[in-house]
Write an enzyme that holds these catalytic residues in place. Structure first.
Site, mmCIF file in Angstrom:
data_model
loop_
_atom_site.group_PDB
_atom_site.id
_atom_site.type_symbol
_atom_site.label_atom_id
_atom_site.label_comp_id
_atom_site.label_asym_id
_atom_site.label_seq_id
_atom_site.Cartn_x
_atom_site.Cartn_y
_atom_site.Cartn_z
ATOM 1 N N ARG A 1 46.970 -46.869 13.543
ATOM 2 C CA ARG A 1 47.191 -46.527 12.135
ATOM 3 C C ARG A 1 48.608 -46.904 11.695
ATOM 4 N NH1 ARG A 1 46.756 -41.160 12.010
ATOM 5 N NH2 ARG A 1 48.809 -40.713 11.139
ATOM 6 N N TYR B 1 41.498 -55.134 -14.014
ATOM 7 C CA TYR B 1 40.209 -54.883 -13.364
ATOM 8 C C TYR B 1 39.749 -53.437 -13.644
ATOM 9 C CZ TYR B 1 36.912 -54.515 -9.446
ATOM 10 O OH TYR B 1 35.805 -54.311 -8.665
ATOM 11 N N ASP C 1 49.084 -57.789 -9.684
ATOM 12 C CA ASP C 1 47.867 -58.094 -8.934
ATOM 13 C C ASP C 1 47.684 -59.608 -9.007
ATOM 14 O OD1 ASP C 1 45.231 -58.619 -8.159
ATOM 15 O OD2 ASP C 1 44.516 -56.666 -8.834
ATOM 16 N N LYS D 1 38.796 -61.809 -1.940
ATOM 17 C CA LYS D 1 38.559 -62.976 -2.785
ATOM 18 C C LYS D 1 39.118 -64.241 -2.119
ATOM 19 C CE LYS D 1 36.781 -59.936 -5.573
ATOM 20 N NZ LYS D 1 37.457 -58.691 -5.447
HETATM 21 C C1 LIG Z 1 41.795 -58.553 -9.869
HETATM 22 C C2 LIG Z 1 41.181 -57.613 -8.879
HETATM 23 N N1 LIG Z 1 41.950 -56.690 -8.298
HETATM 24 C C3 LIG Z 1 41.455 -55.804 -7.397
HETATM 25 C C4 LIG Z 1 40.112 -55.827 -7.063
HETATM 26 C C5 LIG Z 1 39.580 -54.839 -6.066
HETATM 27 O O1 LIG Z 1 39.368 -55.454 -4.845
HETATM 28 P P1 LIG Z 1 38.353 -54.914 -3.735
HETATM 29 O O2 LIG Z 1 36.986 -55.072 -4.286
HETATM 30 O O3 LIG Z 1 38.654 -55.763 -2.544
HETATM 31 O O4 LIG Z 1 38.682 -53.475 -3.501
HETATM 32 C C6 LIG Z 1 39.279 -56.781 -7.635
HETATM 33 C C7 LIG Z 1 37.848 -56.833 -7.295
HETATM 34 O O5 LIG Z 1 37.073 -57.560 -7.864
HETATM 35 C C8 LIG Z 1 39.822 -57.698 -8.575
HETATM 36 O O6 LIG Z 1 39.060 -58.637 -9.190
#
Ligand SMILES: Cc1ncc(COP(=O)(O)O)c(C=O)c1O
Length: 395
Positions: free
Chosen positions: A56, A110, A183, A208
């Protein structure tokens, strides 16, 4: 090294592993470690000597991935997390530990990030406000009114692909001692490096482009020196770490990131050009072209010659029913909910990313019923074009 070489080599082949150093970092499944003496273990546990003690806290596969991501994003250090959302959560918590419990977020982030702020942080007395981050005057006003401890944006917004000026936003955040979190999932460090532009923390859904093959759920937090200790402390205590198998797959995926992303950007550009002349398309949203509303920011923030691998378009006269029929007709393009995979993905915001947003709010955001988003894959672009073209016959 150039980015194309860093993705292949960074993080691998640590010299302190003894005589046998594997050329590629393996999957380390062990959760606890023992040493030649209890005294050494004591020093490792007391942070007086480098070493692993408990998974961890840190583990070798994750450390290799974290070093790789930190180098690609030009950070001080990184943390590999169990999902993109756990990366976002850790980033908010790290930013707000010593700062006013107020967040100013972009109004086009998101959906789960909005949910996290409104449903988890707000009930713990974190003030949350949203603003159009492409409107610097509105951001200045909101900052003056709210004095946030943290500003949160996405380097490229979803699904209308708006791009804020990270340099200006970072300067505004700095002026009030706030942290700018970006992000960078849509852009990848190949297109945008927010830390170089003054941001403090970068987060990714590694699910992604980083992992890239639709078979890993993961996240990454990359931070500057001042915040890295807080990020690691939170991880040690709350434990949202990535598992070693996912860590290995993500690292393996990143080795081809430069090749994949370059091809995906090329395909997206070709698709945008083709769609712009298609009789069944009303409007195309893509980051190329001088008529993009944020063309200046794109020039300032993006790597030259690349415009990203995602585009959106509105289908002439289409409604929910005809878009669903269009999706059903696709033979190769995958009508899914994600992005960043080797295969082309088509998402319908109305039933996916923006499902829980009221029609009125969607209208205000400019997201129409006839809008779809495409994340270009690495296939031959002629095949993507042919597939979309035959599906258009249904609308
Ligand atoms: C821009 C963005 N940030 C964060 C996330 C969250 O990622 P995760 O699904 O891996 O938790 C997503 C998911 O589609 C996303 O498109």
């Amino acid at each position: 090294m150039k980015f194309e070489s860093e993705v292949v080599h960074a993080g691998d082949r640590k010299r302190n592993q003894g005589k046998m150093v594997p050329s590629t970092t393996p999957i380390h499944l062990g959760t606890t470690y023992f040493y030649d003496s209890a005294a050494t273990l004591d020093r490792v546990l007391g942070d007086e000597e480098e070493g692993f003690s408990y998974a961890r806290y840190a583990s070798p596969t994750n450390v290799a991935l974290e070093e790789l991501c930190s180098i690609l994003e030009r950070g001080h250090g990184a943390l590999a997390t169990a999902s993109g959302m756990s990366a976002v959560q850790i980033a908010f918590q790290a930013a707000l530990i010593d700062r006013p419990h107020a967040v100013l977020a972009s109004n086009s982030v998101y959906g789960a990030t909005i949910g996290l702020l409104d449903k988890i942080f707000a009930p713990f007395d974190v003030q949350v406000a949203y603003v159009d981050i492409c409107d610097i005057t509105a951001v200045e006003k909101a900052i003056g009114k709210r004095q946030p401890g943290c500003i949160f944006i996405e380097s490229v917004s979803n699904p209308l692909l708006r791009v804020g000026n990270i340099k200006k936003l970072a300067a505004l955040a700095r002026s009030i001692g706030a942290v700018l979190i970006v992000d960078n999932t849509f852009a990848t460090p190949m297109l945008v490096r927010p830390l170089e532009l003054g941001a403090n923390i970068v987060v990714h859904s590694a699910t992604k482009y980083l992992a890239g093959h639709g078979d890993v759920l993961g996240g990454v937090v990359v931070s500057d020196k001042a915040l890295h200790d807080s990020v690691r402390m939170l991880s040690r205590l709350a434990g949202p770490v990535l598992g070693p198998f996912e860590s290995y797959l993500t690292m393996r995926g990143i080795k081809t990131l430069a090749l994949r992303y370059h091809r995906q950007c090329q395909n997206a550009l070709r698709l945008a050009e083709w769609l712009a002349t298609h009789p069944k398309v009303d409007r195309v949203y893509y980051c190329s072209g001088p008529d993009h509303p944020d063309a200046c920011n794109i020039k300032e923030c993006f790597a030259p010659g690349l415009f990203g691998a995602i585009l959106s378009f509105e289908i002439k006269g289409a409604n929910k029913e005809s878009i669903l029929a269009f999706m059903d007709r696709l033979k190769m393009v995958v009508p899914g909910t994600s992005l960043g995979d080797v295969h082309t993905l088509l998402l319908y915001p109305l039933i996916a990313s923006h499902r829980n947003i009221s029609p009125k709010m969607r209208e205000r955001m400019g997201i129409r019923e006839n809008l779809v988003r495409v994340a270009a894959g690495i296939e031959a672009v002629e095949d993507i074009v042919a597939d979309l073209d035959q599906a258009f016959r249904s609308v």
